[in-house]
Write an enzyme that holds these catalytic residues in place. Structure first.
Site, PDB file in Angstrom:
ATOM      1  N   ARG A  38       0.822  -1.207   0.000  1.00  0.00           N
ATOM      2  CA  ARG A  38       0.000   0.000   0.000  1.00  0.00           C
ATOM      3  C   ARG A  38       0.862   1.265   0.000  1.00  0.00           C
ATOM      4  NH1 ARG A  38      -4.435  -1.751   4.558  1.00  0.00           N
ATOM      5  NH2 ARG A  38      -5.351  -3.488   3.430  1.00  0.00           N
ATOM      6  N   ARG A  42      -3.251   6.282   0.383  1.00  0.00           N
ATOM      7  CA  ARG A  42      -3.829   7.486   0.944  1.00  0.00           C
ATOM      8  C   ARG A  42      -2.858   8.317   1.762  1.00  0.00           C
ATOM      9  NH1 ARG A  42      -8.715   4.545   3.776  1.00  0.00           N
ATOM     10  NH2 ARG A  42      -7.090   2.969   3.914  1.00  0.00           N
ATOM     11  N   ARG A  51      -6.822  11.316  -7.105  1.00  0.00           N
ATOM     12  CA  ARG A  51      -8.025  10.501  -6.963  1.00  0.00           C
ATOM     13  C   ARG A  51      -9.299  11.330  -6.785  1.00  0.00           C
ATOM     14  NH1 ARG A  51      -8.734   5.818  -4.477  1.00  0.00           N
ATOM     15  NH2 ARG A  51     -10.915   6.399  -4.796  1.00  0.00           N
ATOM     16  N   ASP A  87      -6.719  -3.507  -6.856  1.00  0.00           N
ATOM     17  CA  ASP A  87      -7.474  -3.945  -5.692  1.00  0.00           C
ATOM     18  C   ASP A  87      -7.775  -5.429  -5.847  1.00  0.00           C
ATOM     19  OD1 ASP A  87      -9.187  -2.742  -3.256  1.00  0.00           O
ATOM     20  OD2 ASP A  87     -10.301  -4.375  -4.189  1.00  0.00           O
ATOM     21  N   TYR A 162     -15.059 -12.572   0.288  1.00  0.00           N
ATOM     22  CA  TYR A 162     -15.840 -11.390  -0.083  1.00  0.00           C
ATOM     23  C   TYR A 162     -17.121 -11.792  -0.819  1.00  0.00           C
ATOM     24  CZ  TYR A 162     -12.299  -7.919   1.200  1.00  0.00           C
ATOM     25  OH  TYR A 162     -11.449  -7.109   1.886  1.00  0.00           O
TER      26      TYR A 162
END
Length: 380
Positions: A38, A42, A51, A87, A162
């Site tokens: 990652r 962010r 983004r 992702d 998921y």
């Protein structure tokens, strides 16, 4: 076996002698390579600015944007590899499954897969749908030069979790229930997830990625017995899509693209996860690297495992922790430094850059100290 194209960075020699690739292959060099999961995320202001107004999955499927986001931390931090920005649920999306990523929650599927009919209705992935992924990888590899790109994909169990849960879960009880109450349906679902994620990873490698990482976010919820019997075969099937991609190394030896396997909370599963076909094992912060190496017989290159919680600690505390990670990593044949999980969104980018520089400096100093002293010139 398949030989990589002549212009592939491994085949052309651009990345085959890089610290990352040679360390993944078990060779300790003068530089200890470092990258962070990652790392394109962010914590970077340039990422947040890029983004604005773009959905996560849309960003992943925009080749120019995905490439730029992958490159941002390489430019800023000087890490030894890019990790392809994507992702875990992207291959599900590309296959045609309705999935979205909800801010603050994660992937959400409005129609969970709970029955044999649900599994049978899952669409096959048309490999033409992978074109945006291949394009993004090609753009990124062209810009990275001799810095390798790591391909990324979620492991079959995490994808299945998921799909069955319909979103994130703390205990994955619905997925684990299907595993035991309807094993035939579970096996069919795992074959499907292995197929789509294996194709997703293979597309990245053929387009120019120099290594592959299979990421199992939720395998830590499983017992060793359940992982071995109910999950490992599907992970092996996924990795079979990328085994045997060959290239000729600078020493003229024929080698294959290195494969890393990482899971969260999987210290008890390390041996079984390695056995599915990994060359390198990623280790999270819950288990010291020297302990992990012993569990793997002392023969497997390791990746990890700085605790992300230390990134906000005072520098002397973080420095001591990084030094401990480096020291424990010496128990393995070779070691790529990474976090024990992803970069927190509130991490200070300057601290990350400092960690990268520190790891490189420590490795350089150690190499210099180990070098033989110069022979005195009798004539002087």
């Amino acid at each position: 076996m398949q030989v990589l194209p002549a212009d592939h960075p491994l085949q052309s020699g651009r990345t085959s002698a890089s610290p990352l690739v040679t360390t993944y292959q078990g060779t300790r060099g003068p530089v200890t390579p470092i990258w962070m999961m990652r790392q394109a995320g962010r914590s970077l202001p340039e990422y947040r600015a890029l983004r604005v107004g773009t959905d996560m999955l849309d960003a992943c499927l925009d080749p120019a944007m995905a490439s730029e986001i992958t490159l941002q931390p390489v430019r800023r931090h000087g890490v030894d590899a890019g990790i392809f920005f994507s992702d875990i649920v992207v291959p599900i999306k590309l296959a045609g499954v309705d999935v979205s990523i909800v801010a603050g929650k994660g992937p959400v599927l409005p129609h969970p897969v709970r029955t044999a009919l649900d599994v049978a209705a899952l669409p096959e992935l048309d490999e033409k749908a992978l074109a945006p992924i291949s394009e993004a990888v090609a753009l990124t590899v062209a810009a990275l030069g001799d810095t390798p790109l790591i391909g990324f994909a979620g492991a079959p169990f995490t994808l299945a979790a998921y799909l069955v849960e319909g979103g994130p879960s703390k205990d994955h009880i619905a997925a684990r229930t299907m595993m035991h109450s309807d094993p035939k349906t579970w096996q069919a679902l795992m074959r499907w997830t292995a197929s789509v994620t294996g194709a997703f990873l293979r597309a990245q490698l053929l387009a120019g990625a120099s290594a592959a990482q299979l990421f199992d976010s939720w395998a830590g919820a499983l017992s060793l017995a359940d992982y071995t019997a109910k999950v490992a075969p599907a992970s092996a099937l996924a990795l079979s899509r990328v085994h045997g991609l060959q290239y000729t190394a600078p020493d003229a030896a024929t080698r294959t693209v290195p494969i890393v396997h990482f899971g969260v909370g999987t210290g008890e599963l390390l041996g079984a996860m390695h056995d599915v076909g990994a060359d390198v094992m990623g280790v999270d912060w819950r288990i010291p690297l020297d302990v992990a190496s012993r569990r793997l017989g002392g023969t497997v290159p390791l990746q990890g495992n700085i605790d992300p919680a230390f990134l906000a600690a005072p520098w002397p505390v973080l420095e001591a922790h990084v030094l401990d990670v480096l020291e424990r990593g010496k128990a393995a044949p070779s070691h790529v430094v990474n976090l024990g999980h992803g970069v927190p969104p509130d991490a200070d980018p300057a601290v990350l850059t400092r960690v990268v520089s520190f790891v490189h400096e420590v490795a350089g100093e150690a190499a210099a100290a180990a070098a033989p002293a110069p022979t005195a010139n009798p004539a002087s």
